[in-house]
Design an enzyme around this catalytic site. Sequence first.
Site, short mmCIF file in Angstrom:
data_model
loop_
_atom_site.label_atom_id
_atom_site.label_comp_id
_atom_site.label_asym_id
_atom_site.label_seq_id
_atom_site.Cartn_x
_atom_site.Cartn_y
_atom_site.Cartn_z
N GLY A 9 0.82 -1.21 0.00
CA GLY A 9 0.00 0.00 0.00
C GLY A 9 0.85 1.26 0.00
O GLY A 9 0.53 2.25 0.64
N ILE A 44 5.06 -2.69 8.66
CA ILE A 44 6.21 -2.60 7.75
C ILE A 44 6.37 -1.17 7.23
O ILE A 44 7.47 -0.64 7.14
CB ILE A 44 6.07 -3.59 6.57
N ALA A 79 8.96 14.22 -6.30
CA ALA A 79 8.96 15.00 -7.54
C ALA A 79 8.42 14.14 -8.68
O ALA A 79 8.72 12.95 -8.77
CB ALA A 79 10.37 15.48 -7.86
N LYS A 127 5.82 22.12 -10.41
CA LYS A 127 7.20 21.87 -10.87
C LYS A 127 7.27 22.15 -12.38
O LYS A 127 6.57 21.51 -13.16
CB LYS A 127 7.58 20.42 -10.57
N GLU A 130 15.78 12.18 -12.44
CA GLU A 130 14.81 12.78 -13.35
C GLU A 130 13.38 12.46 -12.91
O GLU A 130 12.45 12.50 -13.72
CB GLU A 130 15.06 12.30 -14.79
N THR A 161 11.60 9.80 -12.16
CA THR A 161 10.90 8.90 -13.08
C THR A 161 10.19 7.72 -12.41
O THR A 161 9.40 7.03 -13.07
CB THR A 161 11.90 8.33 -14.12
#
Length: 496
Positions: free
Chosen positions: A13, A42, A50, A78, A340, A342
């Site tokens: 989750g 956990i 970002a 951003k 970057e 990603t």
Amino acid sequence: MNNIIKKVVILGGGTAGWMSAAMIKKLIGSAVEIELIESEQIGTVGVGEATIPPIKLFNSVLGIDEAEFLRETKATIKLAIKFENWKNQGDSYYHTFGAAGRSLAFCQFHHLLKRANQLENDQHLWQYDLNYLCAEAGKFAKINSQDPIYDMPYAYHFDAGLYAQFLRKFSEKIGVKRTEGMVQHVQQCQESGYIQALQLTDGRQIAGDLFIDCSGFKGLLIQEKLATGYEDWSHWLQCDRAIAVPSERLEKTLPYTRSIAHSAGWQWRIPLQHRNGNGLVYSSRYYSDQQAQDLLLANLDTKPLAEPKLLRFNTGRRRQQWNKNVVAIGLSSGFLEPLESTSIHLIQSAITRLVHLFPHQGINDVLVSEYNKQSKIEFEQVRDFIILHYHVNQRTDSRFWQDMRTLNVPDSLAHKIELFAESGRLFKEQDDLFQDSSWLQVMVGQGIIPKDYHPIANSVSEAALNEMLAKVKHAKHEPVSSLPSHDEFLKAALKQ
Ligand SMILES: Cc1cc2nc3c(=O)[nH]c(=O)nc-3n(C[C@H](O)[C@H](O)[C@H](O)COP(=O)(O)OP(=O)(O)OC[C@H]3O[C@@H](n4cnc5c(N)ncnc54)[C@H](O)[C@@H]3O)c2cc1C
């Protein structure tokens, strides 16, 4: 094995688990039941702030209202990443989400700039980029115009934990079942090796037809149970650790991420509404954990708000991201450092791919191999783009940067660099997440100036070229002064 998929079980989750649950339920939830298991004991990885512009599509497919999203996740806008000290100490450049200038048919804008001798000084390119101009001025608003010259693509900085909670509420409302508990045993069919059920510590059994492994780095199903294997890329991307710490918010909220290179790694600074996210990504071959922590704490803009957290990672990808009836999404599927931004995008794109290839009539090899082929190409393309930042540097102040420069990079990347350096030619590989404008900004920013330009750039006279460049520059600069500051934009948006 060719069973109709009636029940999907998601293990985990974190951002990956809740993004998967929300999108799959939204798009194909009438055909399948979805249950998500997570363990508060956990917890989640707790970083990831970002993003890149396609996240807006993800939210809009879910029907999420932007103002509500900004409020709930403490998000900011951003427009770009500012890379500082990457080419050389003291230098900086931006990788914006926009594109510089305006291209002619068959002639990308940078060939025109090269012909006008404006590519040599690496600051010129960005004077034609609205994202850059607004980022530098600390401004943002949506510009209401159909003219693509005013396009200003943007993404968000947000608190990933709050985003997961937001999506949890959304998912539960549309019918996803959430189960709190820790998976202790995984039941597998002896014959096919398919996963049949997950058993929790309290004895409950959760059976399913398709399992999505969002259990984080360890990959409880894809690796610990199915031993799928991992393609290790740490010889190319040598950073293997990060230390993260939140700090007090800055008075003025920047509309971009800062990525500041140090002697053996780099530091992120991400502005949120309520705090800054900070972290140092580094190679344990060059810094001890203590050195890294000291460096990070000595380079914060504001007071830390918590104890620094150490994270270890192994750069690379799972050899098969779909194996038997398990699809790995998120950290369990592989990891590329956040240079970057990603990772959350790779989650989004894995979910999209799974929806496109959803095995509603049962799992078969064609679907699985298509999924794995596309995932591999995507990971490799992002990997190459990240290596580019490290490899093309001119720093002489540390062993790390010299080693990065002399690295044998993947052939696909070496070819791309050579092609651009010789003649400014840039081609987007099929489905490459990063457009030509991204490759251009990082190549020029890191100091590759092409020797030549495309002859089509000679098709306009010198006078016409200069006039055109002046007009484009004016058009890009003109709206900036009338835009509100990023903080004013946020204040107004949050009131909606
Ligand atoms: C240093 C760093 C910086 C990053 N920065 C960015 C960024 O700026 N932008 C970006 O896009 N991405 C970033 N990422 C990546 C991003 O954090 C992850 O991609 C994202 O959070 C997804 O994580 P996850 O959901 O896969 O795993 P996790 O957050 O680790 O979640 C795993 C889930 O599995 C559950 N679980 C595990 N085992 C069990 C079990 N036995 N039983 C029950 N439940 C279990 C856990 O409880 C948890 O809910 C960063 C990552 C790192 C390491």
